[in-house]
Write an enzyme that holds these catalytic residues in place. Structure first.
Site, PDB file in Angstrom:
ATOM      1  N   SER A  66       0.841  -0.982  -0.222  1.00  0.00           N
ATOM      2  CA  SER A  66       0.007   0.107   0.118  1.00  0.00           C
ATOM      3  C   SER A  66       1.078   1.180  -0.112  1.00  0.00           C
ATOM      4  O   SER A  66       2.096   1.024   0.504  1.00  0.00           O
ATOM      5  CB  SER A  66      -0.974   0.074   1.108  1.00  0.00           C
ATOM      6  OG  SER A  66      -1.367   1.418   1.618  1.00  0.00           O
ATOM      7  N   TYR A 117      -2.733  -1.312  10.581  1.00  0.00           N
ATOM      8  CA  TYR A 117      -2.957  -1.362   9.144  1.00  0.00           C
ATOM      9  C   TYR A 117      -1.486  -1.230   8.224  1.00  0.00           C
ATOM     10  O   TYR A 117      -0.499  -1.855   7.583  1.00  0.00           O
ATOM     11  CB  TYR A 117      -3.854  -1.052   8.517  1.00  0.00           C
ATOM     12  CG  TYR A 117      -4.006  -1.376   7.012  1.00  0.00           C
ATOM     13  CD1 TYR A 117      -4.383  -2.244   6.342  1.00  0.00           C
ATOM     14  CD2 TYR A 117      -3.531  -0.033   6.159  1.00  0.00           C
ATOM     15  CE1 TYR A 117      -4.503  -2.418   4.950  1.00  0.00           C
ATOM     16  CE2 TYR A 117      -3.597  -0.073   4.708  1.00  0.00           C
ATOM     17  CZ  TYR A 117      -4.051  -1.193   4.145  1.00  0.00           C
ATOM     18  OH  TYR A 117      -4.242  -1.606   2.704  1.00  0.00           O
TER      19      TYR A 117
HETATM   20  N1  LIG Z   1      -8.531  -0.271  -1.557  1.00  0.00           N
HETATM   21  C1  LIG Z   1      -7.658   0.393  -1.361  1.00  0.00           C
HETATM   22  O1  LIG Z   1      -7.729   1.672  -1.094  1.00  0.00           O
HETATM   23  C2  LIG Z   1      -6.020  -0.353  -1.043  1.00  0.00           C
HETATM   24  C3  LIG Z   1      -4.989   0.491  -0.811  1.00  0.00           C
HETATM   25  C4  LIG Z   1      -4.075   0.163  -0.745  1.00  0.00           C
HETATM   26  C5  LIG Z   1      -3.740  -1.269  -0.592  1.00  0.00           C
HETATM   27  N2  LIG Z   1      -4.886  -2.204  -0.735  1.00  0.00           N
HETATM   28  C6  LIG Z   1      -4.533  -3.510  -0.490  1.00  0.00           C
HETATM   29  O2  LIG Z   1      -5.183  -4.014  -1.444  1.00  0.00           O
HETATM   30  C7  LIG Z   1      -5.497  -5.603  -1.064  1.00  0.00           C
HETATM   31  C8  LIG Z   1      -7.183  -5.683  -1.627  1.00  0.00           C
HETATM   32  O3  LIG Z   1      -7.721  -4.887  -0.784  1.00  0.00           O
HETATM   33  P1  LIG Z   1      -9.071  -4.393  -1.500  1.00  0.00           P
HETATM   34  O4  LIG Z   1      -9.112  -3.108  -1.583  1.00  0.00           O
HETATM   35  O5  LIG Z   1      -9.474  -4.902  -2.857  1.00  0.00           O
HETATM   36  O6  LIG Z   1     -10.292  -4.774  -0.447  1.00  0.00           O
HETATM   37  P2  LIG Z   1     -11.657  -5.752  -0.479  1.00  0.00           P
HETATM   38  O7  LIG Z   1     -12.493  -5.251  -1.664  1.00  0.00           O
HETATM   39  O8  LIG Z   1     -12.260  -5.821   0.916  1.00  0.00           O
HETATM   40  O9  LIG Z   1     -10.994  -7.209  -0.761  1.00  0.00           O
HETATM   41  C9  LIG Z   1     -10.223  -7.864   0.307  1.00  0.00           C
HETATM   42  C10 LIG Z   1     -10.123  -9.353  -0.087  1.00  0.00           C
HETATM   43  O10 LIG Z   1      -9.212 -10.133   0.886  1.00  0.00           O
HETATM   44  C11 LIG Z   1      -9.857 -11.261   1.064  1.00  0.00           C
HETATM   45  N3  LIG Z   1      -9.954 -11.492   2.509  1.00  0.00           N
HETATM   46  C12 LIG Z   1      -9.856 -10.838   3.559  1.00  0.00           C
HETATM   47  N4  LIG Z   1      -9.491 -11.375   4.614  1.00  0.00           N
HETATM   48  C13 LIG Z   1      -9.082 -12.630   4.152  1.00  0.00           C
HETATM   49  C14 LIG Z   1      -8.845 -14.047   4.757  1.00  0.00           C
HETATM   50  N5  LIG Z   1      -8.598 -14.036   6.318  1.00  0.00           N
HETATM   51  N6  LIG Z   1      -8.262 -15.036   4.003  1.00  0.00           N
HETATM   52  C15 LIG Z   1      -8.575 -15.007   2.602  1.00  0.00           C
HETATM   53  N7  LIG Z   1      -8.971 -13.809   2.010  1.00  0.00           N
HETATM   54  C16 LIG Z   1      -9.214 -12.603   2.982  1.00  0.00           C
HETATM   55  C17 LIG Z   1     -11.291 -10.832   0.974  1.00  0.00           C
HETATM   56  O11 LIG Z   1     -12.290 -11.894   0.632  1.00  0.00           O
HETATM   57  P3  LIG Z   1     -13.028 -12.759   1.631  1.00  0.00           P
HETATM   58  O12 LIG Z   1     -13.726 -11.734   2.460  1.00  0.00           O
HETATM   59  O13 LIG Z   1     -14.203 -13.335   0.699  1.00  0.00           O
HETATM   60  O14 LIG Z   1     -12.356 -13.742   2.243  1.00  0.00           O
HETATM   61  C18 LIG Z   1     -11.512 -10.022  -0.269  1.00  0.00           C
HETATM   62  O15 LIG Z   1     -11.171 -10.807  -1.697  1.00  0.00           O
HETATM   63  C19 LIG Z   1      -5.453  -5.388   0.262  1.00  0.00           C
HETATM   64  O16 LIG Z   1      -4.177  -6.113   0.638  1.00  0.00           O
HETATM   65  C20 LIG Z   1      -5.372  -4.115   0.740  1.00  0.00           C
HETATM   66  O17 LIG Z   1      -4.668  -3.872   1.727  1.00  0.00           O
HETATM   67  C21 LIG Z   1      -6.059  -1.471  -0.907  1.00  0.00           C
END
Ligand SMILES: NC(=O)c1ccc[n+]([C@@H]2O[C@H](COP(=O)([O-])OP(=O)(O)OC[C@H]3O[C@@H](n4cnc5c(N)ncnc54)[C@H](OP(=O)(O)O)[C@@H]3O)[C@@H](O)[C@H]2O)c1
Length: 257
Positions: A140, A153
């Site tokens: 991130s 986080y």
């Molecule tokens: N969106 C942003 O602004 C942002 C910015 C920087 C970095 N990121 C990073 O990008 C990545 C994806 O995030 P996102 O923004 O796409 O969020 P999201 O829409 O909430 O997706 C998160 C994903 O992680 C899975 N997950 C969560 N806990 C889990 C567990 N214990 N075991 C297996 N799967 C799990 C969820 O699937 P299930 O709930 O079905 O398990 C979901 O598919 C993360 O690492 C996040 O930190 C996001």
């Protein structure tokens, strides 16, 4: 990274960035295997993307992770790319008067830090046997400049960045490329209740998922190892990656892995 003819295992493929990357890789002619805890979503996404496959996986369970990794490698021996994307973001406040829930702390650290480390450990031996082997960690922009409302986080993401730097060097001789994707704020389901969808007063809002995925694919294709997208590029630059890289080389030069 070559963007076609790979077999790609992705964690956190049920929504947001993981789903977006999975669908984009699928459209480009890769065999994609998505994982996550919510089976209904995994099924729906595979139905909408014929040929995509899934495993139910909670990355916080070491046993499940080892079983799923073994089954995935047995069923898809061509797996040559693993994307550790699953993550959660919890708001917490360490100031006196606020409760800190140990279970929540554990869940966030296990999902965001131990999860990717265990995923890598489960797949590295296999990846080292495959052409074009690639391990991708999703960190991130907040790994470089933390946001106060998400202290744990941001610490997990800074740790993912530091670990990825070392992993990249350790796996070089095994010909496993290690890539870090550094997303900015992207419109997904991430975040605690109460997190605003945008902050108009500060002129800030999330990047659309479509724009994020398109830019990420372009950067991956260019061969970049540290793929910082949009505003995350500014945050990563604030920590001066070049200076860090020089210092990293200098302190590591005398040592063997
Ligand atoms: N969106 C942003 O602004 C942002 C910015 C920087 C970095 N990121 C990073 O990008 C990545 C994806 O995030 P996102 O923004 O796409 O969020 P999201 O829409 O909430 O997706 C998160 C994903 O992680 C899975 N997950 C969560 N806990 C889990 C567990 N214990 N075991 C297996 N799967 C799990 C969820 O699937 P299930 O709930 O079905 O398990 C979901 O598919 C993360 O690492 C996040 O930190 C996001």
């Amino acid at each position: 990274m070559q963007l076609h003819d790979n077999t790609i295992f992705i964690t956190g493929g049920t929504s947001g960035i993981g789903k977006g990357l999975a669908e984009s890789f699928h459209q480009r002619g890769n065999q994609v295997i998505i994982t996550g805890r919510r089976e209904e979503r995994l099924k729906e996404i595979c139905q909408s993307n014929p040929g995509m496959r899934y495993f139910v996986l909670d990355v916080t369970s070491r046993e499940t992770l080892q079983t799923v990794a073994r089954k995935a490698i047995e069923e898809f021996p061509a797996i040559n790319c693993v994307v550790s994307n699953a993550g959660i973001q919890i708001r917490c406040n360490f100031a006196p008067g606020n409760a800190i829930d140990d279970h929540v702390l554990q869940q966030e650290i296990d999902t965001n830090l131990l999860g990717p480390i265990r995923v890598a450990a489960a797949f590295i031996a296999h990846l080292a046997t495959r052409p074009g082997a690639t391990l991708v960690n999703v960190s991130s922009g907040l790994a470089f400049v933390p946001m106060v409302r998400f202290p744990v986080y941001c610490a997990t993401k800074a740790a993912i960045h530091a670990w990825t730097l070392s992993l990249r060097e350790q796996l070089r001789s095994a010909s496993v490329r290690v890539i870090e994707i550094v997303p900015p704020w992207v419109a997904t389901e991430l975040g605690s209740p109460g997190t605003p969808a945008s902050i108009p007063s500060a002129g800030r809002g999330p990047m659309s998922l479509e724009a994020f995925v398109a830019e990420t694919m372009k950067e991956l294709e260019s061969g970049a190892e540290e793929v910082a997208i949009g505003d995350a590029r500014r945050l990563a630059a604030a920590a001066s990656p070049d200076t860090v890289k020089k210092a990293f080389s200098a302190i590591n030069a005398p040592w063997v892995t």
